[in-house]
Each structure stands twice: as structure tokens, then as C-alpha cells.
Design an enzyme around this catalytic site. Sequence first.
Site, PDB file in Angstrom:
ATOM      1  N   LYS A  82       0.900 -29.302 -31.493  1.00  0.00           N
ATOM      2  CA  LYS A  82       0.290 -30.293 -31.609  1.00  0.00           C
ATOM      3  C   LYS A  82       0.240 -31.589 -32.803  1.00  0.00           C
ATOM      4  O   LYS A  82       0.253 -32.411 -32.287  1.00  0.00           O
ATOM      5  CB  LYS A  82      -1.222 -29.797 -31.721  1.00  0.00           C
ATOM      6  CG  LYS A  82      -2.655 -30.245 -32.336  1.00  0.00           C
ATOM      7  CD  LYS A  82      -3.766 -30.119 -32.442  1.00  0.00           C
ATOM      8  CE  LYS A  82      -3.979 -29.568 -33.281  1.00  0.00           C
ATOM      9  NZ  LYS A  82      -4.784 -30.814 -35.096  1.00  0.00           N
ATOM     10  N   ASN A  83       0.732 -30.812 -33.349  1.00  0.00           N
ATOM     11  CA  ASN A  83       0.929 -31.363 -34.978  1.00  0.00           C
ATOM     12  C   ASN A  83       2.056 -32.356 -35.073  1.00  0.00           C
ATOM     13  O   ASN A  83       2.473 -33.588 -35.618  1.00  0.00           O
ATOM     14  CB  ASN A  83       0.122 -31.209 -36.789  1.00  0.00           C
ATOM     15  CG  ASN A  83      -1.059 -30.583 -36.666  1.00  0.00           C
ATOM     16  OD1 ASN A  83      -1.831 -31.099 -35.805  1.00  0.00           O
ATOM     17  ND2 ASN A  83      -0.930 -30.230 -37.426  1.00  0.00           N
ATOM     18  N   ARG A  91      -9.738 -37.395 -35.686  1.00  0.00           N
ATOM     19  CA  ARG A  91      -9.113 -38.398 -36.703  1.00  0.00           C
ATOM     20  C   ARG A  91      -7.815 -38.199 -37.077  1.00  0.00           C
ATOM     21  O   ARG A  91      -7.000 -39.021 -37.848  1.00  0.00           O
ATOM     22  CB  ARG A  91      -9.481 -37.205 -38.165  1.00  0.00           C
ATOM     23  CG  ARG A  91     -10.255 -38.050 -39.463  1.00  0.00           C
ATOM     24  CD  ARG A  91      -9.498 -36.963 -40.289  1.00  0.00           C
ATOM     25  NE  ARG A  91     -10.009 -37.915 -41.145  1.00  0.00           N
ATOM     26  CZ  ARG A  91      -9.243 -38.389 -42.066  1.00  0.00           C
ATOM     27  NH1 ARG A  91      -7.957 -38.017 -41.739  1.00  0.00           N
ATOM     28  NH2 ARG A  91      -8.787 -38.626 -43.290  1.00  0.00           N
ATOM     29  N   CYS A 135     -15.237 -34.967 -42.260  1.00  0.00           N
ATOM     30  CA  CYS A 135     -15.608 -34.182 -40.755  1.00  0.00           C
ATOM     31  C   CYS A 135     -15.345 -32.744 -41.541  1.00  0.00           C
ATOM     32  O   CYS A 135     -15.796 -32.174 -42.551  1.00  0.00           O
ATOM     33  CB  CYS A 135     -13.636 -33.991 -39.572  1.00  0.00           C
ATOM     34  SG  CYS A 135     -12.863 -33.062 -40.661  1.00  0.00           S
ATOM     35  N   ARG A 162     -11.476 -35.619 -46.062  1.00  0.00           N
ATOM     36  CA  ARG A 162     -11.094 -36.695 -45.771  1.00  0.00           C
ATOM     37  C   ARG A 162     -10.809 -38.540 -45.730  1.00  0.00           C
ATOM     38  O   ARG A 162     -10.774 -38.923 -44.814  1.00  0.00           O
ATOM     39  CB  ARG A 162     -10.742 -36.239 -44.022  1.00  0.00           C
ATOM     40  CG  ARG A 162     -10.632 -33.980 -44.430  1.00  0.00           C
ATOM     41  CD  ARG A 162      -9.917 -34.300 -43.094  1.00  0.00           C
ATOM     42  NE  ARG A 162      -9.017 -34.081 -42.499  1.00  0.00           N
ATOM     43  CZ  ARG A 162      -8.096 -33.098 -41.183  1.00  0.00           C
ATOM     44  NH1 ARG A 162      -9.724 -33.180 -40.401  1.00  0.00           N
ATOM     45  NH2 ARG A 162      -7.359 -33.456 -40.680  1.00  0.00           N
ATOM     46  N   PRO A 163     -10.380 -38.066 -46.752  1.00  0.00           N
ATOM     47  CA  PRO A 163     -10.264 -40.380 -47.290  1.00  0.00           C
ATOM     48  C   PRO A 163      -8.810 -40.487 -46.303  1.00  0.00           C
ATOM     49  O   PRO A 163      -8.161 -39.774 -46.209  1.00  0.00           O
ATOM     50  CB  PRO A 163     -10.314 -40.270 -48.499  1.00  0.00           C
ATOM     51  CG  PRO A 163     -10.067 -38.865 -48.469  1.00  0.00           C
ATOM     52  CD  PRO A 163      -9.580 -37.638 -48.353  1.00  0.00           C
ATOM     53  N   ASP A 171      -7.675 -43.738 -47.768  1.00  0.00           N
ATOM     54  CA  ASP A 171      -6.786 -44.218 -49.174  1.00  0.00           C
ATOM     55  C   ASP A 171      -5.198 -43.974 -48.954  1.00  0.00           C
ATOM     56  O   ASP A 171      -5.174 -45.163 -49.366  1.00  0.00           O
ATOM     57  CB  ASP A 171      -7.462 -44.175 -50.597  1.00  0.00           C
ATOM     58  CG  ASP A 171      -6.969 -42.473 -50.862  1.00  0.00           C
ATOM     59  OD1 ASP A 171      -7.256 -41.478 -49.688  1.00  0.00           O
ATOM     60  OD2 ASP A 171      -6.846 -42.701 -52.005  1.00  0.00           O
ATOM     61  N   GLN A 172      -4.886 -43.363 -48.450  1.00  0.00           N
ATOM     62  CA  GLN A 172      -3.316 -43.073 -48.936  1.00  0.00           C
ATOM     63  C   GLN A 172      -2.673 -43.785 -47.439  1.00  0.00           C
ATOM     64  O   GLN A 172      -1.238 -44.471 -47.640  1.00  0.00           O
ATOM     65  CB  GLN A 172      -2.584 -41.751 -48.605  1.00  0.00           C
ATOM     66  CG  GLN A 172      -3.091 -40.747 -50.421  1.00  0.00           C
ATOM     67  CD  GLN A 172      -2.085 -42.222 -51.537  1.00  0.00           C
ATOM     68  OE1 GLN A 172      -1.717 -42.844 -51.688  1.00  0.00           O
ATOM     69  NE2 GLN A 172      -3.625 -42.478 -51.958  1.00  0.00           N
ATOM     70  N   ASP A 217      -3.890 -24.207 -42.486  1.00  0.00           N
ATOM     71  CA  ASP A 217      -4.185 -24.255 -41.016  1.00  0.00           C
ATOM     72  C   ASP A 217      -4.352 -22.714 -40.299  1.00  0.00           C
ATOM     73  O   ASP A 217      -4.823 -21.825 -39.311  1.00  0.00           O
ATOM     74  CB  ASP A 217      -3.388 -24.915 -40.294  1.00  0.00           C
ATOM     75  CG  ASP A 217      -3.564 -26.100 -40.073  1.00  0.00           C
ATOM     76  OD1 ASP A 217      -4.494 -26.351 -40.704  1.00  0.00           O
ATOM     77  OD2 ASP A 217      -2.519 -26.920 -39.499  1.00  0.00           O
ATOM     78  N   ARG A 246      -8.919 -27.797 -28.845  1.00  0.00           N
ATOM     79  CA  ARG A 246      -8.514 -28.818 -29.995  1.00  0.00           C
ATOM     80  C   ARG A 246      -6.919 -28.578 -29.937  1.00  0.00           C
ATOM     81  O   ARG A 246      -6.094 -29.135 -29.890  1.00  0.00           O
ATOM     82  CB  ARG A 246      -8.989 -29.228 -30.555  1.00  0.00           C
ATOM     83  CG  ARG A 246     -10.059 -30.102 -30.125  1.00  0.00           C
ATOM     84  CD  ARG A 246     -11.290 -30.127 -32.256  1.00  0.00           C
ATOM     85  NE  ARG A 246      -9.475 -31.604 -32.296  1.00  0.00           N
ATOM     86  CZ  ARG A 246      -9.272 -31.097 -34.052  1.00  0.00           C
ATOM     87  NH1 ARG A 246     -10.922 -30.758 -34.601  1.00  0.00           N
ATOM     88  NH2 ARG A 246      -8.624 -31.787 -34.508  1.00  0.00           N
TER      89      ARG A 246
END
Length: 449
Positions: A34-35, A104, A128, A133-134, A136-137, A317, A409
Site C-alpha cells: 500500500k505505502n 491523509r 487522525c 499528524r501535522p 509542516d515538513q 505499523d 484500507r
Amino acid sequence: MINERGLLGVKGLGEIRITGGRPLKGTISIQGSKNAALPMMAAALLHKGVSVLRGCPCIADVFCMEEILRSLGAVTWWEGDNLYLDCSYADGTVISEENTGKMRSSMILLGVLLARNGKGTVGYPGGCVIGKRPVDQHLHVLKGLGSYIIKEEGFLEASCIGLKGSRICFEKRSVGATEQGILAAVTAEGKTTLLNCAREPEIVWLCRYLRRMGAEIKGEGKSCIEINGVKKLKAGDMKVPPDRIVAGTYICAAAATRGSIIIENPPEGELDAFLKVYRKMGGQYIRKSGKLIADGRGTAYPVPYLETEVYPGFPTDLQSPLMAVLTTVSGVSCIQETIFEDRFRAAEELKRMGARITVSGRQARIAGGFPLHGCRVAAGELRGGAALIIAALAAQGESIVEGSTFICRGYQNICEDLAALGGQIKKDTGTAFYENIEIQKKIKHYRQT
Ligand code: UD1
């Protein structure tokens, strides 16, 4: 970010019925990652033509990304498990808040929109269930490449007059932000140096895919990645690698039931940190003729202290699936979650099955070896849901795991796979399991159009 309506917006939570107590045994093949697939799909948008992802996992997150690309004008279809993405006319620039809310990681499309159109708008991805989970990066790297970003009510609006290569240091290692930077830089003008990059294997796969498309990238898998921007990319065509988290989940399921499984297509060298812990618990493994034989019959020892870490450390994970295994071995184990601030939600449900777990902030203490009993539990997120399935396979009696929407998912055929290994597990067809019907309809629809 994901509400109880589920990803496909279908009301009702699917149920999985499991009778525990049988050791898993047999041979299994692992779905595509998935990732790895999601950023590759984003990369396809950098080419005005047809790209392919071979062996793409048929999971809700992939369908969701597909839907988003379609909303931008892409034409997509499936041939078997190969996903075709024709982005010739995918010139849309806005991804709605509804879509970023569903998934996301659609945030990584912002850099691609900038690279392709000079502008892009994405719904602001909120917090979430596993943490804040910002982003900014993500914004830091896009700004560093010469874009302007305005935060509007619920939206991030980005624009640029052509992205320009630069030297950018991430303040924090982030998988998504590193992918964002790479995707934005491959067609930027000049040279980009990204420092303090995440080193997860999925980043390496993305770079391999982009290189097939003509990108010039060096250093992926290391903390410094160098990119020479090229004017144009060609079509991408590559096989999606096997999913290391799914492989780890199935090894955990075998360990929790004291079973033994053979993985036909194990991820190469991507599971080392996990396998080290597995061995400490008494699990044995060998690689033979390209296969991985994981014998969990000797699983008996607790893990006194484990921290989740960025790659190559123990993956966050697999933290919940491992916790499920640790509830089955006598002695005290301790897990420190360093990546996400709220990733012990499955613990409460495991406790309902008889597990003794104390969560204090980012630390969970598991007093294992007390018998688990089947009961009704609810998955609140993807990997926590997988942990509940693992515990239910090890428990005495019947369990019903609600909320399979979350599990689908990331897992294509978790019930079928575990049933093929001898687990007594089935989808409850009386409910909207997995919203499977909807997914099947979608596959059919995409294959026809
Ligand atoms: C990806 C994976 C997810 C995995 C995670 C960590 C995908 C689609 N998802 O998520 O399965 O659990 O890596 O291995 O690949 N952070 C910031 N600012 C940012 C971005 C992130 O502070 O701009 C923080 C996050 O809140 C988190 C940490 O960095 O605490 C790691 O997050 P990140 O690596 O970005 O995870 P994702 O890419 O979202």
C-alpha cells in the site's frame, strides 16, 4: 480523519467472525505494498500519458487515490491486478477536503500539482485517530522549492512560478514529506539536495519508479537525496513490491497461534528489525529459494523493552500486531511508541478479550500469558484492527471484529489469506463486510471503463 462511515462512504461497519485456537500453517503470497503503491500513483500524474502499476493491491486506499486522480481528470482502469493511469488530461488542480479527509496521504499530491500546473489546492488534512499528524515538513519542502502556500479556511493553496531546485533540510524525518519533496523536485529546475530524509523502503521504491520515468535521483534509502531536475518524464511501468507490513502481520498471526508459515514472496531485507524481535520471542525463520519460512511454534518469550523507530528501526505499523502476539506469551513486555502519539487504541479492545495491558502515555506494558477469550471487539484503525484479528485467532471461542472498513484500507484479502492458512475466519456476508460489494462493483466499473 476517517469517520465511521468508512472510506467509501458506505454506512455500516463490516464484521469478521473468528473462532480461535488453531495454529496457522501453510504457504502464502503477499499482496503489493500500500505505502509503495500510493506515491507511485501520485508519480503517474507527472507524466501526460499512461503509466502502469503491476500487481497493485486492490485495497480501499488505492481506490480512494484512484478516485482522487479521476477527480483531477485522469482515466484509470484495471486489467487483472495491473492498474493503468492515463493522466494525459489530468489537469485539475483542486483536491477537496472530503478527499484529503478520506485519505491523509493524498497530501503528497500537492507537490505533484505544483510541478504539473504551477498551482494546487488541497483540503487541509486534519488530525487522525493515531495522532495529530501535522504537515509542516510537507510545507517546508514545497516552500524551499519555491512555492507560496496560503492556509485558507479548510484548504492549503499553493502556487509557484516554476519549482526551483534547492538545498532543504527536514527538521524531522517524515516518510510523506520526503516523498513530497522528491515528487516536487524531479521536474524542478536545477539541482535539489534533500537532507535528513526518511529512509523507508517505500521511498526507495518510489525513486526506482521515478527513475524508470526518466528522473535523475541519487541517494534514496540514505538521509541525503540528490535530484537533478529533468524537463519531462515518460511513462512509469513497474511491479509494486510485496507489502512488508502485511508480511509482518501474517508472521505475527502465525506466532500468536504457534503456527508456521511460508511466505512465497517475502520483502527483501525490509523486515530485519521485526524479524530480530520475532527471533527474541522464540520465533525461528530461514530464507530458502527466495521464500521465507517463519516458524512461530516456539514463540514463548516476552520483549522487555521495544521502541518503534523510523526505518531501519522497528516499524510503528507492526506495533499493534506485535502487541497482540505479546499478550499470548508469559511475562512482561513493554512497548514505547515514538512515532505517533495515540497508537495504542487497540489495547482497550485487547483488554476486553482478557489481555492485561496498561497504557501510560506513549508506553504500553503488557503482562502476557493470561488466556484470551473470544468476544465482540471493534477496530478503530487499520493496524489496530489487524491486531484484533490476530488476538482473535489465538483466543478461545468466537470473536466478532467490527469495523473491517478500516482493515480493508490496507489488507486486500486478510480473511481469505488467513482462512487458507487454516484460521477459522470469515466475512460476515450478512453485513456490509469490507463494503466488499462496493469494492467489487468499483473494480468491475473500472474494468469496464
Ligand atoms: C507513513 C505511512 C504510515 C507509517 C508512517 C510512519 C504511508 C502512506 N503511510 O505515514 O503507514 O505509519 O509513515 O512509518 O506511507 N510529522 C510531522 N510533520 C510533518 C509530517 C510528519 O511532525 O509534516 C510527524 C508525524 O506526526 C509523525 C512522524 O512525523 O509523528 C512520522 O510521520 P510520517 O513519516 O510523515 O508518516 P506518514 O508519511 O504520514
